[in-house]
Design a protein around this motif. Structure first.
Motif, PDB file in Angstrom:
ATOM      1  N   GLU A 105       0.811  -1.230   0.000  1.00 29.85           N
ATOM      2  CA  GLU A 105       0.000   0.000   0.000  1.00 29.85           C
ATOM      3  C   GLU A 105       0.843   1.279   0.000  1.00 29.85           C
ATOM      4  O   GLU A 105       0.345   2.347  -0.311  1.00 29.85           O
TER       5      GLU A 105
ATOM      6  N   THR B  96      -0.495   6.779   0.586  1.00 30.55           N
ATOM      7  CA  THR B  96      -1.323   5.576   0.494  1.00 30.55           C
ATOM      8  C   THR B  96      -2.654   5.955  -0.149  1.00 30.55           C
ATOM      9  O   THR B  96      -3.290   6.925   0.238  1.00 30.55           O
TER      10      THR B  96
ATOM     11  N   ASN C  72       0.175  -4.086  -5.803  1.00 36.30           N
ATOM     12  CA  ASN C  72      -0.910  -3.109  -5.657  1.00 36.30           C
ATOM     13  C   ASN C  72      -1.318  -2.574  -7.018  1.00 36.30           C
ATOM     14  O   ASN C  72      -0.468  -2.283  -7.872  1.00 36.30           O
TER      15      ASN C  72
END
Length: 959
Positions: free
Chosen positions: A146, A161, A844
């Protein structure tokens, strides 16, 4: 302060009390020692840790019999009965996968297993810090799932983030021992400037996404918790030293060093104290991007453009329409009417900028950071008979951070001798805490690089003189047969004759005068003595109410802004700026159906002095279907909100090419500026040689910058069509932004594999952003003004103002009416593949949607790669006393948008590695490491220096 630290250390080492002593060793089932294992007296906070040879000594005033608990991450906890003084313990811990059993606090403001967390949470343990291949533990956070870093300087890294972040990440909160690390003036975290030493870190927890339901307005897109070690449980003197080299093509090879010491002592079961000191120094990454800001996505640095405005070149922001110079020369009597006719005919209708200075010429490119903190801990009833009273602890903590670093906002700023400090009083117990703290800062000798260059130029030669000489030389060259490019080059050479060159006595003298002068018209010094006063409290009713776990809490904050009119509108005329905000919240947690389901519901109400109140609810459900809870599914919905920052409301900051104007209603009249009108016809329209503009002009009598740019591109060929493109600014004053966050996740374990999967979908409303506008110095802005209306028409007058450069550019703070959406998902896994070899990997995905056509002037600034991949391979027991770790990360290219410059940041692959060797007899570990092994330099912030390589050797001693 150094003297205090030395005295405290000597004091700690000189006191000895009659105590019960237990000695022992801790090993795994292969008889290998376990360093860093925790040994704690059950029911007490007194404890210690094993050294690198697995040995420990625990002293206490408690008389036998009692029980100690031995634990270490990755091993099962074990208890041993202590029956006599000087008893020796040989404990063997069974190895097991415990990632799901790690205790976290941040997600629910109460201790709970990671697997039971209602939202996504990432954690960095002491073990993770020790094996990290990064130069510092804070740098190592970049390897967490993240996390995406925005690096403005070697010593200033901003955590991002879930997107929508620049270096100034006002949507992210960082707490150290419960204190918000945000700068009172800037409203965002300055990396680890006043954070925590890596030898004092107990745990690091990260909550990506909205957390406003428990933590308030700024916990909008994420929150980081750093907790330091207690002197009751982690005693002794520890120290570390790192020395190494940074390597960058622009800066060359330079020395880097970092060292620190920690001293802690529990003098009695009632009183303990600790102190920390760290110092880092090195050479920053040189910022040498010389592309024109307007051509940033094209190949090459176009310094041949007469209106060149380089990314890392400053002073060239001073620009004027060269044809308008003729009117000024005529009015000043420098040329005759006949010459004016020639000048007006020869000079082109283009803007010309002054010659600037490179960033490397106006900063020493040094980074330094010193951190000092100490705390006193008092447990008045530690030996009492009542269990709840034993755990009550009073804490005084003071933290100081000093340093030099580079911050990038609308301009680049050298924070030189910047100081920030925090002082806290706190009382904590088993089910409650209450704390109050103050954060203050001093800008030291910090300065704005843009205005440094601008005013060094002006101390050598006024703008009017320089542009006059340029215009005269251009006309002479053109009449002599030169091409436009040749005439521009000749004109610049003439105007620059005698210019202060970097390194000369004249330049150094002018530079020192400018950076010491806070007047934006003549200097560049940043002045700041702002403060935040904050208090918060929480109570958990779990011992009083059995049907559910219920918490209540609240916070109160006062902002005290004091920039002496340099950054905010707190001028002597209008006085200081103070305002307050508060919040209250409650949370209910309940387990049911044999603890397979865990429900969490919370709601918070926040009120800021300048805005309406806001409710932030959160509901979540965790489902653990198996008996051992190795598989855990979670779902949550929560809302977050963010109040406009102090900058959004009260800034009044001239950054050269524009003025940043906050939109608090009273701020529009607090900012005022007198500007010259440069043409005779313009002076007639304005009714004088100058005009006074305020924030009212910026918000209510201006055109959007995008429409002015479109007008300028077409005005020369089709004035009527160009005028039809102009759009009057129509914005509301800034108000809070909100987000609705939906999240699904799974955290589980299958055989030797641990998994963490999550997906999120966010809907943002009233998103706060910036709008660039252009205000004419005269006339009244209107949509599609008529160029044939004549001089008496106020719309026509604004056209004249734009065409002759009689304008002022502003950056406004407002909200977009367009809904913004973002979504993403992440996958993390870890396992042991062979003996003690561990691998970890995470991925991610992130993207956002925003219909730019509906609001073409608004920049969302997502600033996040769509794809990120990270991985690591490590072994703490490669062979006797040796361990290693290799980590790698890759990100795809992405669009960077900021008030400084927009452009594409290229994809990057980075590999870091370290190998370590333990010397048990000396309680020492030696680490040799390198970052960015591939050597390919990369950037994370457009305008900041390219990140090169770092090589280091570290020595850590733990007592």
């Amino acid at each position: 302060m150094k003297l205090k630290l030395i005295l405290l250390t000597l004091f700690f080492c000189s006191i000895s009390l009659a105590q019960t002593t237990i000695k022992g060793s801790v090993a795994d089932n292969t008889n290998q020692p376990i360093p860093g294992a925790n040994i704690k007296i059950v029911g007490e906070d007194i404890g210690t840790t094993t050294d690198f040879d697995g040995n420990f000594t625990l002293t206490t005033q408690k008389k036998p019999p009692f029980t100690i608990e031995i634990s270490s991450i990755g091993f099962a906890t074990k208890r041993e009965e202590i029956k006599s003084n000087n008893q020796k313990i040989s404990a063997v811990l069974a190895e097991e996968e415990t990632r799901l059993d790690e205790i976290v606090v941040s997600a629910s403001r109460a201790p709970e297993r990671v697997r039971e967390s209602p939202v996504t949470i990432e954690r960095m343990s002491v073990r993770d810090i020790k094996k990290s291949a990064s130069v510092t533990f804070y740098d190592g956070l970049e390897n967490l799932k993240e996390v995406h870093m925005n690096t403005s300087s070697m010593s200033f890294k901003s955590i991002n983030t879930r997107g929508f972040a620049t270096v100034a990440n006002t949507r992210f909160m960082q707490l150290v021992d419960g204190m918000d690390n945000s700068s009172p003036l800037l409203n965002f975290v300055l990396g680890n400037l006043i954070g925590v030493s890596e030898i004092d870190v107990a745990s690091v927890e990260l909550l990506p996404g909205a957390s406003s339901a428990l933590y308030g307005a700024n916990a909008f897109n994420g929150i980081l918790f750093m907790t330091s070690k207690s002197p009751f449980t982690h005693q002794g003197i520890s120290a570390y030293a790192k020395v190494g080299q940074t390597s960058q093509e622009a800066a060359g090879n330079n020395l880097y060093y970092d060292y620190g010491v920690r001293a802690a002592k529990a003098f009695t079961p009632h009183f303990a104290a600790k102190a920390n000191f760290t110092f880092m120094s090195g050479t920053d990454w040189f910022a040498t991007d010389y592309r024109d800001k307007d051509l940033v996505n094209k190949i090459g640095a176009d310094r041949t453009d007469p209106n060149y405005n380089g990314i890392n070149v400053y002073g060239d922001v001073v620009s004027t329409n060269i044809r308008s110079v003729a009117s000024g020369l005529l009015n000043a009597g420098a040329i005759t009417p006949a010459q004016f006719t020639v000048f007006n005919a020869v000079l082109p209708n283009v803007n010309v900028s002054r010659t600037g200075y490179n960033e490397v010429d106006i900063t020493d490119n040094k980074v330094r950071n010193a951190k000092i903190d100490f705390s006193l801990h008092f447990k008045p009833w530690a030996t009492g008979s009542t269990e709840w009273a034993k755990e009550i602890e009073f804490i005084w903590q003071s933290k100081f951070g000093f340093g030099n670093t580079v911050y990038q906002g609308a301009n680049r700023y050298y924070l030189n001798g910047f100081e920030m400090q925090q002082h806290k009083i706190e009382v904590i117990g088993k089910n409650f805490f209450a704390r109050g703290y103050v954060t203050s800062e001093d800008g030291g000798n910090s300065y704005d690089m843009e205005f440094t260059a601008v005013n060094v130029n002006r101390r050598w030669k006024p703008d009017s003189t320089w542009f006059g000489q340029y215009a005269g030389a251009y006309v002479q060259s053109t009449l002599a047969g030169a091409t436009p490019a040749q005439a521009h080059a000749s004109a610049r050479n003439v105007a620059d004759t005698g210019r202060f060159l970097p390194g000369t006595p004249e330049f150094i003298n002018a530079f020192n005068q400018v950076i010491a002068d806070p007047d934006v018209l003549t200097g560049s010094k940043l002045v700041d003595n702002s403060k935040i006063y904050h208090a918060d409290a929480n109570y958990n009713f779990r011992d009083l109410l059995k049907f559910a776990e219920i918490q209540i809490g609240g916070s109160y904050r006062i902002y005290d802004l004091n920039s002496f009119g340099r950054i905010y509108t707190d001028t002597p005329e209008f006085g200081p700026i103070d305002y307050e905000e508060y919040g209250v919240y409650t949370q209910v947690q309940k387990k049911f159906l044999k603890d397979k389901f865990k429900f969490t519901g919370s709601v918070r109400y926040d009120k800021s002095q300048n805005f309406d109140g806001n409710f932030s609810p959160r509901v979540s459900l965790v489902f653990s279907p198996d008996e051992r809870k190795n598989h855990n599914f979670r779902a949550s919905f929560q809302t977050g909100f963010r109040n406009p920052t102090t900058q959004d409301q009260y800034i009044g900051f001239n950054v050269g090419n524009a003025v940043l104007i906050g939109s608090a209603p009273d701020n529009l009249d607090r900012y005022r500026e007198t500007l010259p009108v440069t043409t005779a016809e313009g002076q007639f329209f304005a009714g004088g040689n100058s005009v006074v503009l305020t924030g009212q002009n910026a918000y209510y009598n201006s055109y959007t910058a995008t429409s002015v740019q479109a007008f300028a591109a077409l005005a020369g060929s089709d004035p009527v069509a160009a005028s039809a493109l102009l759009r009057r600014t129509n914005v509301d004053l800034v108000k809070p932004e909100t987000v609705k966050a939906f999240e699904l996740g799974y955290r589980g374990q299958f055989e030797n594999f641990s998994y963490d999967i999550n997906g999120y979908y966010n809907i943002y409303n009233d998103f706060i952003g910036n709008l660039n506008v252009v205000a004419p110095l005269y006339g009244i802005a209107q949509d599609s003004p008529n160029p044939a209306a004549g001089p008496t028409d106020l719309g026509f007058q604004t056209l004249h103002a734009i065409q002759t450069g009689n304008i002022r550019a502003y950056q406004l703070y407002t909200n977009t009416d367009i809904e913004i959406k973002s979504l993403g998902f992440g996958l993390g896994l870890s396992t042991k593949i062979y003996k003690d070899f561990e691998i970890g990997a995470n991925y991610n995905y992130a993207e956002f949607s925003f219909d730019q056509a509906l609001d073409p002037s608004f920049e969302a600034g997502f600033n996040t790669p769509k794809h990120r991949v990270k991985g690591s391979l490590s072994n703490d027991k490669l062979f006797k006393n040796f361990g290693f770790n290799v980590s790698a990360r890759w990100n795809s290219e992405y669009l960077w948008q900021s008030t400084f410059v927009d452009g594409i940041i290229e994809e990057a692959t980075v590999i870091d590695a370290q190998i370590n060797y333990a010397i048990p007899k000396l309680k020492t570990i030696v680490k040799v490491g390198a970052t960015n092994l591939g050597g390919q330099e990369y950037i994370q912030v457009l305008g900041a220096g390219a990140i090169g390589q770092q090589f280091f050797v570290g020595l850590t001693i733990n007592q």
